[in-house]
Motif scaffolding. Structure first.
Motif, short mmCIF file in Angstrom:
data_model
loop_
_atom_site.label_atom_id
_atom_site.label_comp_id
_atom_site.label_asym_id
_atom_site.label_seq_id
_atom_site.Cartn_x
_atom_site.Cartn_y
_atom_site.Cartn_z
N GLN A 181 -1.06 -30.89 -36.30
CA GLN A 181 -0.44 -31.78 -37.26
C GLN A 181 -1.33 -32.97 -37.62
OE1 GLN A 181 3.67 -32.63 -36.54
NE2 GLN A 181 4.13 -30.55 -35.88
N VAL A 182 -1.04 -33.53 -38.79
CA VAL A 182 -1.77 -34.70 -39.26
C VAL A 182 -0.84 -35.91 -39.29
CG1 VAL A 182 -3.39 -33.37 -40.67
CG2 VAL A 182 -1.26 -34.21 -41.70
N LEU A 183 -1.44 -37.08 -39.21
CA LEU A 183 -0.73 -38.34 -39.39
C LEU A 183 -1.24 -38.97 -40.67
CD1 LEU A 183 0.16 -41.01 -36.76
CD2 LEU A 183 -1.03 -41.71 -38.84
N GLU A 184 -0.32 -39.28 -41.58
CA GLU A 184 -0.65 -39.94 -42.84
C GLU A 184 -0.25 -41.40 -42.75
OE1 GLU A 184 -0.24 -36.81 -46.47
OE2 GLU A 184 1.66 -37.51 -45.60
N ALA A 185 -1.14 -42.28 -43.19
CA ALA A 185 -0.85 -43.72 -43.23
C ALA A 185 -1.75 -44.36 -44.27
CB ALA A 185 -1.09 -44.36 -41.86
N GLU A 186 -1.21 -45.30 -44.99
CA GLU A 186 -1.98 -46.07 -45.98
C GLU A 186 -2.66 -45.17 -47.00
OE1 GLU A 186 -4.59 -48.61 -43.73
OE2 GLU A 186 -2.93 -49.64 -42.74
N GLY A 187 -2.01 -44.08 -47.36
CA GLY A 187 -2.56 -43.17 -48.35
C GLY A 187 -3.71 -42.32 -47.86
N ARG A 188 -3.92 -42.27 -46.55
CA ARG A 188 -5.02 -41.50 -45.97
C ARG A 188 -4.49 -40.61 -44.85
NH1 ARG A 188 -9.98 -45.26 -44.31
NH2 ARG A 188 -11.02 -43.22 -44.35
N ILE A 189 -5.37 -39.76 -44.33
CA ILE A 189 -5.08 -38.99 -43.13
C ILE A 189 -6.04 -39.49 -42.04
CG2 ILE A 189 -5.07 -36.72 -42.04
CD1 ILE A 189 -4.41 -35.50 -44.73
N PRO A 190 -5.63 -40.48 -41.25
CA PRO A 190 -6.51 -41.01 -40.22
C PRO A 190 -6.37 -40.33 -38.86
CG PRO A 190 -4.63 -42.45 -40.47
CD PRO A 190 -4.46 -41.34 -41.48
N GLY A 191 -5.41 -39.39 -38.72
CA GLY A 191 -5.21 -38.79 -37.41
C GLY A 191 -4.84 -37.32 -37.48
N HIS A 192 -5.19 -36.58 -36.41
CA HIS A 192 -4.92 -35.13 -36.36
C HIS A 192 -4.91 -34.68 -34.91
CE1 HIS A 192 -6.27 -30.86 -36.15
NE2 HIS A 192 -5.40 -30.72 -37.13
N ILE A 193 -4.10 -33.65 -34.63
CA ILE A 193 -4.08 -33.03 -33.30
C ILE A 193 -4.08 -31.52 -33.46
CG2 ILE A 193 -1.54 -33.06 -33.13
CD1 ILE A 193 -1.92 -33.67 -30.11
N LEU A 194 -4.85 -30.83 -32.62
CA LEU A 194 -4.95 -29.36 -32.63
C LEU A 194 -4.25 -28.81 -31.39
CD1 LEU A 194 -6.34 -26.60 -33.51
CD2 LEU A 194 -8.13 -27.23 -31.89
N TYR A 195 -3.45 -27.77 -31.56
CA TYR A 195 -2.83 -27.05 -30.44
C TYR A 195 -3.27 -25.59 -30.48
CZ TYR A 195 0.59 -30.51 -28.79
OH TYR A 195 1.20 -31.62 -28.25
N SER A 196 -3.41 -25.01 -29.28
CA SER A 196 -3.69 -23.59 -29.18
C SER A 196 -3.02 -23.03 -27.92
CB SER A 196 -5.20 -23.33 -29.13
OG SER A 196 -5.77 -23.99 -28.02
N ARG A 197 -2.86 -21.73 -27.90
CA ARG A 197 -2.30 -21.06 -26.74
C ARG A 197 -3.39 -20.82 -25.70
NH1 ARG A 197 0.08 -19.03 -31.26
NH2 ARG A 197 2.36 -19.04 -31.31
N ALA A 198 -2.99 -20.81 -24.44
CA ALA A 198 -3.91 -20.51 -23.35
C ALA A 198 -3.11 -19.81 -22.26
CB ALA A 198 -4.57 -21.79 -22.83
N GLU A 199 -3.74 -19.58 -21.11
CA GLU A 199 -3.07 -18.85 -20.03
C GLU A 199 -3.44 -19.44 -18.68
OE1 GLU A 199 -3.09 -14.35 -22.00
OE2 GLU A 199 -4.62 -14.92 -20.53
N LEU A 200 -2.49 -19.31 -17.75
CA LEU A 200 -2.76 -19.52 -16.33
C LEU A 200 -2.76 -18.15 -15.66
CD1 LEU A 200 -0.39 -22.54 -15.56
CD2 LEU A 200 -2.82 -22.59 -16.14
N HIS A 201 -3.62 -18.00 -14.64
CA HIS A 201 -3.76 -16.71 -13.96
C HIS A 201 -3.46 -16.86 -12.48
CE1 HIS A 201 -5.77 -14.66 -17.39
NE2 HIS A 201 -6.05 -15.92 -17.72
#
Length: 206
Positions: A55-75
């Protein structure tokens, strides 16, 4: 931080701005130059990518922030596999840092991940920073880092249960997803698409 911001899933129209902000956020922080914007670019085409949580964070007419998620595993030693989430990079433009935008992105998306039914999140990062979100040292939840002796402290490996008891049944081993590894050649080829920036070797880099 004021309340005049919006957090939403990124769209293809955001990709260029997000890759640029990620490059700016990490340039010369952990290494000369940056690799995070390339990893982000590549992850969108990998099956482990979780678009609804990236997702992105919009503020002041810009996109100053972002976060990436992905799947992973425990073994587990007997071959059992437990699906989990990982997040990162979490990127905020330098001029917008220290305003709480990164924390807002993390808190918002962790809530959405729990509501979507995901069981747990594992990350590597600062224990002091991530404790505020409920993360604990992964070893206390029965998770060790692949390649690190079990008796060696790994305070930077953090875990958070989104469903109570989800991590029971260990001990588990966490392995970095393959998408988080990139060659210098691939990074440099991708970085050539951006305006030139000086790579510097600075104190505190990894």
């Amino acid at each position: 931080m004021g309340t005049n911001y919006v957090i939403r899933p990124e769209t293809p129209a955001d990709y260029a701005a997000v890759e640029n902000l990620t490059r700016e956020a990490f340039w010369n922080v952990y290494r000369p130059g940056a690799v995070e914007h390339f990893l982000l670019h590549r992850y969108r085409s990998l099956p482990d990518f979780v678009p609804e949580l990236s997702q992105v964070l919009e503020a002041e007419g810009r996109i100053p922030g972002h976060i990436l998620y992905s799947r992973a595993e425990l073994h587990r030693e007997d071959g059992a596999v437990l699906p989990i989430l990982v997040f990162g990079p979490v990127s905020v433009l330098p001029e917008y840092q220290k305003r709480g935008y990164g924390a807002a992105l993390i808190g918002h998306t962790l809530t959405e991940a729990a509501e979507a039914g995901f069981g747990a999140v594992v990350i590597t990062g600062s224990p002091e920073y991530y404790r505020r979100f409920g993360f604990a040292e992964a070893k206390t939840l029965g998770i060790s880092y692949d390649g690190v002796p079990r008796d060696e402290p790994t305070p930077y490996l953090q875990a958070l249960e989104l469903r109570e008891g989800y991590l029971a049944g260990g001990p588990w081993v966490y392995r970095d997803p393959p998408g988080y590894v990139a060659s210098d050649e691939d990074v440099d080829a991708f970085d050539a698409r951006f305006p030139p920036k000086q790579k510097l070797r600075l104190p505190g880099q990894l």
